[in-house]
Design a protein around this motif. Structure first.
Motif, short mmCIF file in Angstrom:
data_model
loop_
_atom_site.label_atom_id
_atom_site.label_comp_id
_atom_site.label_asym_id
_atom_site.label_seq_id
_atom_site.Cartn_x
_atom_site.Cartn_y
_atom_site.Cartn_z
N ARG A 120 0.84 -1.19 0.00
CA ARG A 120 0.00 0.00 0.00
C ARG A 120 0.87 1.24 0.00
O ARG A 120 1.84 1.32 0.77
CB ARG A 120 -0.90 0.01 1.24
CG ARG A 120 -2.17 -0.75 1.03
CD ARG A 120 -3.20 -0.62 2.11
NE ARG A 120 -2.97 0.33 3.17
CZ ARG A 120 -3.71 0.37 4.27
NH1 ARG A 120 -4.70 -0.50 4.43
NH2 ARG A 120 -3.47 1.24 5.22
N PRO A 121 0.58 2.22 -0.84
CA PRO A 121 1.44 3.41 -0.93
C PRO A 121 1.48 4.24 0.33
O PRO A 121 2.45 4.97 0.57
CB PRO A 121 0.84 4.20 -2.10
CG PRO A 121 -0.55 3.67 -2.27
CD PRO A 121 -0.52 2.25 -1.83
N ASP A 122 0.45 4.14 1.20
CA ASP A 122 0.45 4.93 2.42
C ASP A 122 1.29 4.28 3.52
O ASP A 122 1.57 4.90 4.55
CB ASP A 122 -0.98 5.17 2.93
CG ASP A 122 -1.74 3.87 3.15
OD1 ASP A 122 -1.34 2.83 2.60
OD2 ASP A 122 -2.75 3.90 3.88
N GLY A 123 1.73 3.05 3.32
CA GLY A 123 2.63 2.40 4.26
C GLY A 123 1.92 1.77 5.44
O GLY A 123 1.01 2.34 6.03
N GLN A 124 2.35 0.56 5.78
CA GLN A 124 1.86 -0.17 6.94
C GLN A 124 3.08 -0.71 7.67
O GLN A 124 3.90 -1.41 7.07
CB GLN A 124 0.94 -1.31 6.54
CG GLN A 124 -0.27 -0.89 5.72
CD GLN A 124 -1.16 -2.06 5.36
OE1 GLN A 124 -2.10 -2.40 6.06
NE2 GLN A 124 -0.86 -2.70 4.24
N ARG A 125 3.19 -0.42 8.94
CA ARG A 125 4.35 -0.82 9.71
C ARG A 125 4.37 -2.32 10.00
O ARG A 125 3.33 -2.98 10.03
CB ARG A 125 4.39 -0.07 11.05
CG ARG A 125 4.73 1.41 10.90
CD ARG A 125 6.19 1.60 10.56
NE ARG A 125 6.58 3.01 10.59
CZ ARG A 125 7.78 3.45 10.33
NH1 ARG A 125 8.73 2.61 10.01
NH2 ARG A 125 8.06 4.73 10.38
N ASP A 126 5.58 -2.84 10.25
CA ASP A 126 5.72 -4.20 10.74
C ASP A 126 4.86 -4.40 11.99
O ASP A 126 4.78 -3.51 12.84
CB ASP A 126 7.18 -4.48 11.13
CG ASP A 126 8.02 -4.94 9.96
OD1 ASP A 126 7.59 -4.80 8.81
OD2 ASP A 126 9.13 -5.45 10.21
#
Length: 284
Positions: A120-126
């Motif tokens: 996802r371009p908005d980013g999802q953290r580990d």
């Protein structure tokens, strides 16, 4: 014709170059390990062919690390551990339609599964759900790519192998939705699951061959940090394995620094879908 480790090393080096040539960032992992070979780890990931060639010329048996997160891919990691696995949770996620957008599935050395998705371009953290045997690799994380090979829990060598690739139908995976479907159990149950996983990790460190002890301690340190687990059992296992206190302190400190540094890393943009590209060059 060469066989065994020499052939495997050449295959890994060729694959690392092929992935980089396709525009996908890579970085070296220690031979037989999922820990970074270079101090900066995932922060040095690049698709610059000269740099990749230099890394694998110097360490032809190095495994291949791939950054996860925006511009690349997210990975759902279905884990196995002493006394259980994440496949019950995998079936829950699959039945709920949360894994429908996968681009590639990779078998992991300890009979687990990596499921690749466009990031996802908005980013999802580990994040991780230790009680369910499920981890999520997103922004700031990385995975080992096929045909990397590591020590199994039983001491044998196992590799990362592409099981399936899809040419279309990709979609994003929602880590928040996974968290909603896998609610944390009662505290005691969580503690028991976490303790079982840490015990298995410590066992691998304690029984490691002499040449693998430091690498496994480094891997164990990062894994425990990712789960929010106490490092004491793996440090005790390292002492039992014969590592001296100076080496233990240096290894744990370096692994902790790499873990903390990885949180601030954003992978370089790479062509999408990365998972399909990696699968193509790594082979089925």
């Amino acid at each position: 014709m060469a066989t065994g480790p020499a052939l495997s090393a050449r295959q890994t080096a060729r694959t690392a170059l092929a992935i980089a040539r396709a525009g996908v960032a890579v970085f070296p992992l220690a031979p037989g390990s999922t820990q970074p070979l270079e101090p900066a780890g995932v922060r040095e990931a690049t698709h610059d062919l000269a740099q990749v060639h230099e890394w694998w010329t110097r360490a032809p048996a190095a495994n291949i690390g791939l950054p996860t997160g925006p511009g690349g891919f997210d990975v759902v990691d279905i884990d196995t551990y002493p006394g259980g696995s994440g496949f019950a949770a995998y079936r829950q996620l699959k039945d709920a339609g949360l894994l429908d957008g996968w681009a590639m599935k990779v078998a992991t050395p300890n009979d687990g599964l990596h499921i690749y998705f466009p990031a996802r371009p908005d980013g999802q953290r580990d994040r991780a759900w230790p009680h369910a045997g499920v981890d999520f690799r997103g922004e700031g994380g990385y995975v080992a790519a096929p045909p990397s090979a590591v020590l199994r829990d039983d001491g044998s060598v196992g590799g990362y192998t592409v099981l399936e690739r899809r040419e279309q139908g990709w979609g994003y995976v929602d880590a928040a939705a996974i968290a909603e479907l896998l609610p944390a159990p009662a505290r005691q149950s969580t503690d028991n699951h976490l303790a079982a996983r840490v015990a298995g990790i410590a066992h691998r460190v304690r029984d490691a061959d002499p040449g693998q002890r430091a690498a496994l301690l480094s891997w164990a340190t990062r894994t425990c940090l990712e789960m929010g687990a106490d490092l004491a059992p793996v440090i005790e296992a390292a002492v039992d394995a014969g590592l001296d206190s100076r080496q233990i302190n240096q290894t744990v400190a370096a692994a902790t620094d790499r873990f903390q540094g990885a949180v601030d890393h954003t992978p370089a943009p790479v062509p999408a879908p990365v998972a399909a590209t990696v699968g193509e060059v790594a082979g089925p």
